[in-house]
Design a protein around this motif. Structure first.
Motif, PDB file in Angstrom:
ATOM      1  N   ASN A  13       0.823  -1.212   0.000  1.00 14.97           N
ATOM      2  CA  ASN A  13       0.000   0.000   0.000  1.00 14.97           C
ATOM      3  C   ASN A  13       0.856   1.260   0.000  1.00 14.97           C
ATOM      4  OD1 ASN A  13       0.905   0.270   2.677  1.00 14.97           O
ATOM      5  ND2 ASN A  13      -0.912  -0.720   3.503  1.00 14.97           N
ATOM      6  N   ASN A  14       0.226   2.375  -0.355  1.00 18.38           N
ATOM      7  CA  ASN A  14       0.868   3.699  -0.357  1.00 18.38           C
ATOM      8  C   ASN A  14       2.118   3.764  -1.232  1.00 18.38           C
ATOM      9  OD1 ASN A  14      -1.047   4.743   1.486  1.00 18.38           O
ATOM     10  ND2 ASN A  14       0.078   3.836   3.193  1.00 18.38           N
ATOM     11  N   ALA A  15       2.175   2.954  -2.250  1.00 21.66           N
ATOM     12  CA  ALA A  15       3.273   3.019  -3.209  1.00 21.66           C
ATOM     13  C   ALA A  15       2.790   3.774  -4.447  1.00 21.66           C
ATOM     14  CB  ALA A  15       3.749   1.625  -3.587  1.00 21.66           C
ATOM     15  N   GLN A  16       3.728   4.337  -5.191  1.00 25.64           N
ATOM     16  CA  GLN A  16       3.388   5.075  -6.402  1.00 25.64           C
ATOM     17  C   GLN A  16       3.667   4.205  -7.621  1.00 25.64           C
ATOM     18  OE1 GLN A  16       2.083   7.987  -5.668  1.00 25.64           O
ATOM     19  NE2 GLN A  16       1.624   8.718  -7.728  1.00 25.64           N
ATOM     20  N   VAL A  17       2.718   4.188  -8.560  1.00 24.62           N
ATOM     21  CA  VAL A  17       2.885   3.414  -9.783  1.00 24.62           C
ATOM     22  C   VAL A  17       2.844   4.366 -10.977  1.00 24.62           C
ATOM     23  CG1 VAL A  17       0.408   2.861  -9.803  1.00 24.62           C
ATOM     24  CG2 VAL A  17       1.979   1.512 -11.199  1.00 24.62           C
ATOM     25  N   TYR A  18       3.802   4.183 -11.891  1.00 21.14           N
ATOM     26  CA  TYR A  18       3.933   5.043 -13.060  1.00 21.14           C
ATOM     27  C   TYR A  18       3.790   4.201 -14.324  1.00 21.14           C
ATOM     28  CZ  TYR A  18       6.198   8.077  -9.591  1.00 21.14           C
ATOM     29  OH  TYR A  18       6.488   8.817  -8.479  1.00 21.14           O
ATOM     30  N   LEU A  19       3.114   4.751 -15.319  1.00 22.98           N
ATOM     31  CA  LEU A  19       3.001   4.096 -16.618  1.00 22.98           C
ATOM     32  C   LEU A  19       3.580   5.024 -17.679  1.00 22.98           C
ATOM     33  CD1 LEU A  19       1.950   1.640 -18.224  1.00 22.98           C
ATOM     34  CD2 LEU A  19      -0.162   2.928 -18.591  1.00 22.98           C
ATOM     35  N   TYR A  20       4.554   4.506 -18.436  1.00 23.89           N
ATOM     36  CA  TYR A  20       5.215   5.270 -19.498  1.00 23.89           C
ATOM     37  C   TYR A  20       4.973   4.593 -20.850  1.00 23.89           C
ATOM     38  CZ  TYR A  20       8.013   7.187 -15.610  1.00 23.89           C
ATOM     39  OH  TYR A  20       8.440   7.773 -14.447  1.00 23.89           O
ATOM     40  N   LYS A  21       5.100   5.363 -21.919  1.00 23.58           N
ATOM     41  CA  LYS A  21       5.109   4.804 -23.267  1.00 23.58           C
ATOM     42  C   LYS A  21       6.452   5.129 -23.911  1.00 23.58           C
ATOM     43  CE  LYS A  21       2.700   8.816 -25.274  1.00 23.58           C
ATOM     44  NZ  LYS A  21       1.490   9.268 -26.013  1.00 23.58           N
ATOM     45  N   VAL A  22       6.916   4.217 -24.760  1.00 23.28           N
ATOM     46  CA  VAL A  22       8.191   4.392 -25.462  1.00 23.28           C
ATOM     47  C   VAL A  22       7.920   4.269 -26.959  1.00 23.28           C
ATOM     48  CG1 VAL A  22      10.542   3.540 -25.751  1.00 23.28           C
ATOM     49  CG2 VAL A  22       9.445   3.397 -23.504  1.00 23.28           C
ATOM     50  N   PRO A  23       8.012   5.365 -27.704  1.00 17.86           N
ATOM     51  CA  PRO A  23       7.759   5.302 -29.154  1.00 17.86           C
ATOM     52  C   PRO A  23       8.764   4.396 -29.856  1.00 17.86           C
ATOM     53  CG  PRO A  23       7.728   7.578 -28.368  1.00 17.86           C
ATOM     54  CD  PRO A  23       8.273   6.743 -27.254  1.00 17.86           C
ATOM     55  N   ALA A  24       8.356   3.829 -30.997  1.00 18.35           N
ATOM     56  CA  ALA A  24       9.238   2.962 -31.780  1.00 18.35           C
ATOM     57  C   ALA A  24      10.493   3.722 -32.194  1.00 18.35           C
ATOM     58  CB  ALA A  24       8.496   2.454 -33.021  1.00 18.35           C
ATOM     59  N   GLY A  25      11.640   3.051 -32.055  1.00 20.08           N
ATOM     60  CA  GLY A  25      12.901   3.646 -32.431  1.00 20.08           C
ATOM     61  C   GLY A  25      13.428   4.674 -31.452  1.00 20.08           C
ATOM     62  N   SER A  26      12.844   4.736 -30.246  1.00 16.40           N
ATOM     63  CA  SER A  26      13.258   5.712 -29.250  1.00 16.40           C
ATOM     64  C   SER A  26      13.506   5.016 -27.918  1.00 16.40           C
ATOM     65  CB  SER A  26      12.172   6.779 -29.072  1.00 16.40           C
ATOM     66  OG  SER A  26      12.431   7.597 -27.951  1.00 16.40           O
ATOM     67  N   SER A  27      14.317   5.649 -27.085  1.00 24.31           N
ATOM     68  CA  SER A  27      14.527   5.138 -25.725  1.00 24.31           C
ATOM     69  C   SER A  27      13.884   6.065 -24.694  1.00 24.31           C
ATOM     70  CB  SER A  27      16.030   5.010 -25.438  1.00 24.31           C
ATOM     71  OG  SER A  27      16.667   6.269 -25.579  1.00 24.31           O
ATOM     72  N   GLU A  28      13.207   7.103 -25.180  1.00 23.04           N
ATOM     73  CA  GLU A  28      12.587   8.083 -24.276  1.00 23.04           C
ATOM     74  C   GLU A  28      11.313   7.512 -23.657  1.00 23.04           C
ATOM     75  OE1 GLU A  28      10.743  12.640 -24.297  1.00 23.04           O
ATOM     76  OE2 GLU A  28      11.228  11.616 -26.179  1.00 23.04           O
ATOM     77  N   LYS A  29      11.216   7.621 -22.339  1.00 26.81           N
ATOM     78  CA  LYS A  29      10.009   7.206 -21.623  1.00 26.81           C
ATOM     79  C   LYS A  29       9.116   8.428 -21.415  1.00 26.81           C
ATOM     80  CE  LYS A  29      12.009   5.310 -18.054  1.00 26.81           C
ATOM     81  NZ  LYS A  29      12.247   4.533 -16.812  1.00 26.81           N
ATOM     82  N   ILE A  30       7.903   8.360 -21.965  1.00 27.36           N
ATOM     83  CA  ILE A  30       6.952   9.467 -21.856  1.00 27.36           C
ATOM     84  C   ILE A  30       5.858   9.062 -20.874  1.00 27.36           C
ATOM     85  CG2 ILE A  30       5.334  10.925 -23.106  1.00 27.36           C
ATOM     86  CD1 ILE A  30       6.964  10.220 -25.664  1.00 27.36           C
ATOM     87  N   LEU A  31       5.704   9.824 -19.799  1.00 31.73           N
ATOM     88  CA  LEU A  31       4.737   9.484 -18.759  1.00 31.73           C
ATOM     89  C   LEU A  31       3.310   9.597 -19.292  1.00 31.73           C
ATOM     90  CD1 LEU A  31       4.275   8.756 -15.751  1.00 31.73           C
ATOM     91  CD2 LEU A  31       4.148  11.219 -15.302  1.00 31.73           C
TER      92      LEU A  31
END
Length: 213
Positions: free
Chosen positions: A46-64
């Motif tokens: 409990n009380n933990a934070q969960v994050y979901l990111y997307k990574v576009p094809a051909g990129s290493s950038e994580k977008i929240l």
């Protein structure tokens, strides 16, 4: 006759564009949900934070995409639009717990039902390995190797042999899964002195292993 031809042409145009309009209006979505378990206390995290990111094809950038807090039982749920994305990344973090981070590839997701992803983590503890040479000589050689303890983490102490020489009075701090054993086997090279030292590391605390020689 001309009027009929015009009406037919307009009708065909409407038929051509209608499916695209409907598809855009009813854009598909993914639903990702699951439960995060605290293995140390055998309950939902409990009380933990969960994050979901997307990574576009051909990129290493994580977008929240979104972040939220787990509920009292460790449950989470995300609904997000289906896009041309290579993968998603889910990350769960809580102070004094080991981080969870996993890639979720686009090809493994479906829009027809919930996508279930359950994970688990453990609380942190630490061991203080106190090394003390009581009667140091320049040719003294201490060797030890970890027998039990947390492995394959960024904060983990190495599992390879460790060697120390001569005068020694130092402490080494190693992270461990809480409420589990941490042990080392040591040799004093050139002597018959060798032994296994072990301790159960308490949750959120530091436990000492004393190696006097």
């Amino acid at each position: 006759m001309k009027i009929k031809k015009v009406i037919s042409f307009v009708f065909l145009i409407l038929l051509f564009f209608l499916p695209f309009h409907q598809c855009k209006k009813g854009a598909a979505t993914f639903t990702l949900k699951g439960t995060i378990t605290d293995e140390t206390l055998n309950q939902g995290l409990n009380n933990a934070q969960v994050y979901l990111y997307k990574v576009p094809a051909g990129s290493s950038e994580k977008i929240l995409i979104e972040s939220k807090q787990l509920d009292a039982n460790g449950n989470f749920s995300f609904s997000f639009q289906r896009e041309a994305i290579e993968k998603y990344v889910i990350m769960i973090e809580k102070e004094n717990y080991f981080l969870i981070e996993e890639d979720i590839y686009f090809s493994t997701l479906t829009t027809t039902q919930d996508n279930i992803r359950d994970y688990s983590t453990t609380a942190k503890s630490w061991v203080k390995i106190k090394l003390k040479n009581n009667n140091p000589q320049t040719n003294d050689h201490l060797r030890y190797i970890k027998q039990e303890g947390k492995v394959n983490c960024i904060e983990c102490c190495p599992s390879s042999e460790q060697n120390y020489y001569g005068d020694l009075d130092t402490s080494i701090y190693c992270i461990n899964d809480a409420n589990t054993n941490y042990s080392i086997y040591y040799w004093i090279i050139g002597t018959n002195q060798q032994n296994l030292l072990s301790a159960n590391t308490s949750i959120f605390d530091t436990t000492e292993i004393l190696l006097n020689y």
